[in-house]
Motif scaffolding. Structure first.
Motif, PDB file in Angstrom:
ATOM      1  N   LYS A   1     -28.514  26.302  52.617  1.00  0.00           N
ATOM      2  CA  LYS A   1     -29.589  27.244  52.296  1.00  0.00           C
ATOM      3  C   LYS A   1     -30.954  26.545  52.410  1.00  0.00           C
ATOM      4  N   ALA A   2     -31.032  25.331  51.851  1.00  0.00           N
ATOM      5  CA  ALA A   2     -32.301  24.588  51.868  1.00  0.00           C
ATOM      6  C   ALA A   2     -32.728  24.248  53.290  1.00  0.00           C
ATOM      7  N   VAL A   3     -31.762  23.839  54.102  1.00  0.00           N
ATOM      8  CA  VAL A   3     -32.103  23.447  55.485  1.00  0.00           C
ATOM      9  C   VAL A   3     -32.646  24.652  56.258  1.00  0.00           C
ATOM     10  N   THR A   4     -32.034  25.804  56.076  1.00  0.00           N
ATOM     11  CA  THR A   4     -32.515  26.980  56.829  1.00  0.00           C
ATOM     12  C   THR A   4     -33.812  27.522  56.233  1.00  0.00           C
ATOM     13  N   LYS A   5     -33.950  27.430  54.916  1.00  0.00           N
ATOM     14  CA  LYS A   5     -35.138  28.014  54.277  1.00  0.00           C
ATOM     15  C   LYS A   5     -36.372  27.116  54.369  1.00  0.00           C
ATOM     16  N   TYR A   6     -36.172  25.811  54.220  1.00  0.00           N
ATOM     17  CA  TYR A   6     -37.340  24.937  54.074  1.00  0.00           C
ATOM     18  C   TYR A   6     -37.718  24.148  55.328  1.00  0.00           C
ATOM     19  N   THR A   7     -37.195  24.526  56.455  1.00  0.00           N
ATOM     20  CA  THR A   7     -37.661  23.860  57.678  1.00  0.00           C
ATOM     21  C   THR A   7     -38.378  24.882  58.545  1.00  0.00           C
ATOM     22  N   SER A   8     -39.388  24.420  59.244  1.00  0.00           N
ATOM     23  CA  SER A   8     -40.171  25.368  60.051  1.00  0.00           C
ATOM     24  C   SER A   8     -39.490  25.608  61.401  1.00  0.00           C
ATOM     25  N   GLU A   9     -40.018  26.555  62.131  1.00  0.00           N
ATOM     26  CA  GLU A   9     -39.396  26.956  63.407  1.00  0.00           C
ATOM     27  C   GLU A   9     -39.443  25.863  64.465  1.00  0.00           C
ATOM     28  N   ASN A  10     -40.423  24.980  64.341  1.00  0.00           N
ATOM     29  CA  ASN A  10     -40.517  23.945  65.385  1.00  0.00           C
ATOM     30  C   ASN A  10     -39.893  22.609  64.960  1.00  0.00           C
ATOM     31  N   THR A  11     -39.181  22.609  63.836  1.00  0.00           N
ATOM     32  CA  THR A  11     -38.539  21.364  63.388  1.00  0.00           C
ATOM     33  C   THR A  11     -37.243  21.125  64.167  1.00  0.00           C
ATOM     34  N   THR A  12     -37.102  19.915  64.635  1.00  0.00           N
ATOM     35  CA  THR A  12     -35.846  19.539  65.307  1.00  0.00           C
ATOM     36  C   THR A  12     -35.017  18.726  64.312  1.00  0.00           C
ATOM     37  N   ILE A  13     -33.812  19.186  64.083  1.00  0.00           N
ATOM     38  CA  ILE A  13     -32.950  18.475  63.124  1.00  0.00           C
ATOM     39  C   ILE A  13     -31.707  17.976  63.848  1.00  0.00           C
ATOM     40  N   VAL A  14     -31.374  16.740  63.598  1.00  0.00           N
ATOM     41  CA  VAL A  14     -30.115  16.209  64.137  1.00  0.00           C
ATOM     42  C   VAL A  14     -29.274  15.770  62.935  1.00  0.00           C
ATOM     43  N   ILE A  15     -28.111  16.396  62.802  1.00  0.00           N
ATOM     44  CA  ILE A  15     -27.241  16.068  61.677  1.00  0.00           C
ATOM     45  C   ILE A  15     -25.947  15.455  62.196  1.00  0.00           C
ATOM     46  N   SER A  16     -25.715  14.217  61.797  1.00  0.00           N
ATOM     47  CA  SER A  16     -24.458  13.578  62.170  1.00  0.00           C
ATOM     48  C   SER A  16     -23.472  13.836  61.040  1.00  0.00           C
ATOM     49  N   THR A  17     -22.286  14.292  61.390  1.00  0.00           N
ATOM     50  CA  THR A  17     -21.330  14.581  60.333  1.00  0.00           C
ATOM     51  C   THR A  17     -19.879  14.513  60.787  1.00  0.00           C
ATOM     52  N   HIS A  18     -19.022  14.203  59.817  1.00  0.00           N
ATOM     53  CA  HIS A  18     -17.584  14.307  60.043  1.00  0.00           C
ATOM     54  C   HIS A  18     -17.062  15.570  59.363  1.00  0.00           C
ATOM     55  N   GLN A  19     -17.914  16.104  58.484  1.00  0.00           N
ATOM     56  CA  GLN A  19     -17.498  17.291  57.736  1.00  0.00           C
ATOM     57  C   GLN A  19     -18.050  18.529  58.431  1.00  0.00           C
TER      58      GLN A  19
ATOM     59  N   ILE B   1     -31.127  22.884  65.402  1.00  0.00           N
ATOM     60  CA  ILE B   1     -30.403  22.026  64.459  1.00  0.00           C
ATOM     61  C   ILE B   1     -29.176  21.499  65.198  1.00  0.00           C
ATOM     62  N   TYR B   2     -29.274  20.277  65.658  1.00  0.00           N
ATOM     63  CA  TYR B   2     -28.188  19.672  66.442  1.00  0.00           C
ATOM     64  C   TYR B   2     -27.120  19.097  65.518  1.00  0.00           C
ATOM     65  N   GLY B   3     -25.895  19.400  65.827  1.00  0.00           N
ATOM     66  CA  GLY B   3     -24.781  18.794  65.098  1.00  0.00           C
ATOM     67  C   GLY B   3     -24.228  17.662  65.949  1.00  0.00           C
ATOM     68  N   LEU B   4     -24.290  16.459  65.430  1.00  0.00           N
ATOM     69  CA  LEU B   4     -23.829  15.293  66.184  1.00  0.00           C
ATOM     70  C   LEU B   4     -22.443  14.900  65.675  1.00  0.00           C
ATOM     71  N   LEU B   5     -21.453  15.130  66.521  1.00  0.00           N
ATOM     72  CA  LEU B   5     -20.075  14.867  66.115  1.00  0.00           C
ATOM     73  C   LEU B   5     -19.474  13.747  66.949  1.00  0.00           C
ATOM     74  N   GLY B   6     -18.439  13.162  66.436  1.00  0.00           N
ATOM     75  CA  GLY B   6     -17.759  12.097  67.186  1.00  0.00           C
ATOM     76  C   GLY B   6     -16.842  11.328  66.278  1.00  0.00           C
ATOM     77  N   GLU B   7     -15.894  10.633  66.888  1.00  0.00           N
ATOM     78  CA  GLU B   7     -14.961   9.829  66.085  1.00  0.00           C
ATOM     79  C   GLU B   7     -15.708   8.657  65.450  1.00  0.00           C
ATOM     80  N   ASN B   8     -15.023   7.970  64.550  1.00  0.00           N
ATOM     81  CA  ASN B   8     -15.643   6.788  63.931  1.00  0.00           C
ATOM     82  C   ASN B   8     -15.958   5.743  65.005  1.00  0.00           C
ATOM     83  N   GLY B   9     -17.129   5.169  64.895  1.00  0.00           N
ATOM     84  CA  GLY B   9     -17.485   4.055  65.783  1.00  0.00           C
ATOM     85  C   GLY B   9     -17.953   4.439  67.173  1.00  0.00           C
TER      86      GLY B   9
END
Lengths: 291, 275
Positions: free
Chosen positions: B167-185, B29-37
């Motif tokens: 909870k949903a992200v950890t429970k309802y995704t399988s072991e081989n799912t790649t997730i990229v989440i972009s967030t400021h929070q 589960i990749y967290g994609l962070l960065g300033e605006n723009g």
């Protein structure tokens, strides 16, 4: 494994979804446009009832006029209402991310814009009009009967074709077999052009598409008039000389003769080029769409 | 697996991404962070096939996502920041759209919606932003896609819903799912994202797992201000500081402090994490 280019069951599912969206986006507007006969019959009846004390529905000629207007409006406005939202980021993203091939989306789009929506509109309009003429005897005959009686001889009998030998020849030429194709091409150009505008321009889609069309026609005219000008001049002369025999016309104006003799073919070929050009442009626009 | 090599993208003359190279491995589960723009959304849209790469290559399981093949599209789902309120119920939307994702599970959608305390029969165009977001998150997870790209998924969610989301992200995704989440929070997702990618203007500043970060950096939550801290911030009851981890002691990574430390010490961090 399903094909990434075209899969029939996936296409059928997508067409159903697309038609549901079409009915949400355009269904009510189309229903209103299809009810023009009823609306104007009631309006005409009420006005005459107030002014003369007697009910008098909209005559067939008036309904035909509104049929043409409503059809034109539908033909021009429907593509924007159906697919204009694809240039919107949210709608466009959902559309592009749907696991359906570009070809399937394209065919569905063309089928809905050029076949399904116009046919449903036509059936609805003519059915409602039939109902109007059946319920209201003052409304005269239904449009479907009028359209059935329509043929080119009406023009001839009213002097619009002039009854010249040359144009009679055109009317009976073997190229006339292409006539239905010619008419369909003429009609298809409009929804296709409006569809291309709808998925290209972000705002003022209809105005911009019509603007581009006017500019295109102007440019094309500037190119074509000097090149086919002579033939057109010959044609004008031939029409003026109504009593000229076909043989003299053929001898004196071979260019005009050829042009008239192949008018349907030339027109069909030109229309086909436009239709194919528009179809190709829509495909590339769809394929290259990004958000 | 997603391979990104020397990826470049610009809006006219404004270069947004330049020479981005990285691999996104399955089951993370990749967290994609960065300033605006800095191009977080642009990167996600390129990954999803919504935009073409202007230079370099990007491959999702060996294919260019911009080709938008149905097989590729059904293996991924992109949840944009702004979602569309459809003129139907959430369940009708899920059933209508879900049929195009081979692994879509309606039962799972209903279950996740329950987790969020959402009504599956509520019309989407009558939902609040948060409710709409929850419906789309439920749909995204129920698609069972191998690649899930989410742009600011917790925007609009209330505090309980953020916990339900984790909870949903950890429970309802399988072991081989790649997730990229972009967030400021970052705090909302601190507990679930690993590795962390920090984008700078045109480049990747950091792409490391939480383990690698805690090996190289020490997060001090004490009261004494250290002069060699890469970043320090006063918080109620003390301060939080980010220091080079010279002692090898592990500490709890604070993503916000990490983000600020990275932005304030770009070259030092680059050198530190150079493989």
């Amino acid at each position: 494994m399903k094909s990434d280019i075209f899969d029939f069951s996936r296409f059928a599912r997508y067409l159903r979804t697309d038609m549901k969206n079409a009915s949400r986006n355009w269904g009510l507007s189309m229903l209103v446009a299809s009810s023009f006969s009823l609306i104007f019959d009631v309006a005409s009846g009420l006005i005459s009832l107030v002014s003369t004390g007697e009910w008098s529905g909209a005559p067939a000629g008036m309904r035909m006029f509104f049929f043409v207007i409503a059809s034109l409006v539908c033909l021009l406005a429907a593509p924007s209402k159906l697919y204009g939202n694809l240039t919107d980021r949210k709608e466009g993203t959902a559309f592009l991310m749907l696991p359906v091939s570009a070809l399937e989306k394209y065919i569905s789009m063309i089928c809905i814009t050029c076949v399904i929506v116009p046919v449903i509109y036509l059936i609805l309009f003519l059915s409602i009009d039939c109902l109007v003429s059946w319920i209201d005897p003052t409304a005269g005959e239904s449009l479907i009967l009028m359209l059935n009686q329509f043929d080119f001889h009406w023009f001839e009998s009213h002097g619009l074709v002039n009854g010249t030998t040359a144009l009679n020849h055109y009317m009976t030429s073997p190229d006339k077999l292409l006539n239905p194709l010619l008419n369909i091409d003429d009609i298809l150009i409009w929804p296709l052009a409006m569809l291309l505008g709808a998925i290209t321009f972000k705002k003022s889609k209809m105005a911009k598409t019509l603007g581009v069309y006017i500019i295109f026609v102007l440019v094309l005219s500037l190119i074509l008039i000097p090149t086919v000008g002579n033939s057109l001049m010959e044609m004008t002369l031939s029409v003026e000389n109504l009593n000229m025999s076909f043989e003299i016309f053929k001898e004196q104006f071979p260019g005009a003769y050829w042009f008239i003799n192949h008018l349907v073919l030339v027109d069909t070929v030109i229309d086909q080029i436009f239709v194919i050009g528009l179809l190709v442009a829509i495909w590339f626009r769809l394929k290259g769409m990004k958000h | 697996m997603i391979r990104i090599s020397k990826l470049g993208f610009s809006y006219g003359k404004d270069v947004v991404l330049k020479d981005i190279t990285m691999n996104l491995e399955e089951g993370r589960i990749y967290g994609l962070l960065g300033e605006n723009g800095v191009g977080k959304t642009t990167l996600l849209t390129i990954l999803s096939g919504l935009k073409p790469a202007m230079s370099g290559t990007i491959e999702v399981d060996g294919t260019n996502p911009f080709e938008r093949r149905p097989s590729t599209l059904s293996s991924l789902y992109y949840l944009p920041d702004e979602v569309l309120p459809k003129q139907c119920s959430a369940l009708a939307f899920a059933q209508d759209m879900g049929q195009y994702w081979e692994s879509f599970d309606t039962g799972k959608f209903v279950e996740i919606m329950k987790t969020f305390d959402s009504d599956i029969n509520q019309r989407m165009d009558c939902m609040s932003l948060g409710q709409l977001k929850k419906a789309y998150i439920s749909f995204a997870l129920a698609c069972n896609a191998r690649y899930l790209f989410m742009d600011e998924p917790t925007n609009g969610l209330d505090i309980p819903s953020k916990a339900q989301f984790r909870k949903a992200v950890t429970k309802y995704t399988s072991e081989n799912t790649t997730i990229v989440i972009s967030t400021h929070q970052a705090r909302d997702l601190e507990a679930i994202i690993d590795p962390i990618i920090i984008l700078d203007r045109q480049s990747v500043l950091l792409n490391a797992t939480v383990e690698q970060i805690s090996e190289k950096l020490y997060f001090d939550y004490g009261n004494t201000v250290e002069p060699d801290a890469l970043y320090s911030e006063l918080i109620p009851g003390g301060c939080i500081q980010v220091l080079p981890n010279s002692s090898g002691i592990e500490s709890k990574v604070n993503i916000e402090a990490l983000f600020n430390a990275v932005l304030g010490n770009k070259e030092t961090i680059r050198e530190m994490f150079k493989k």
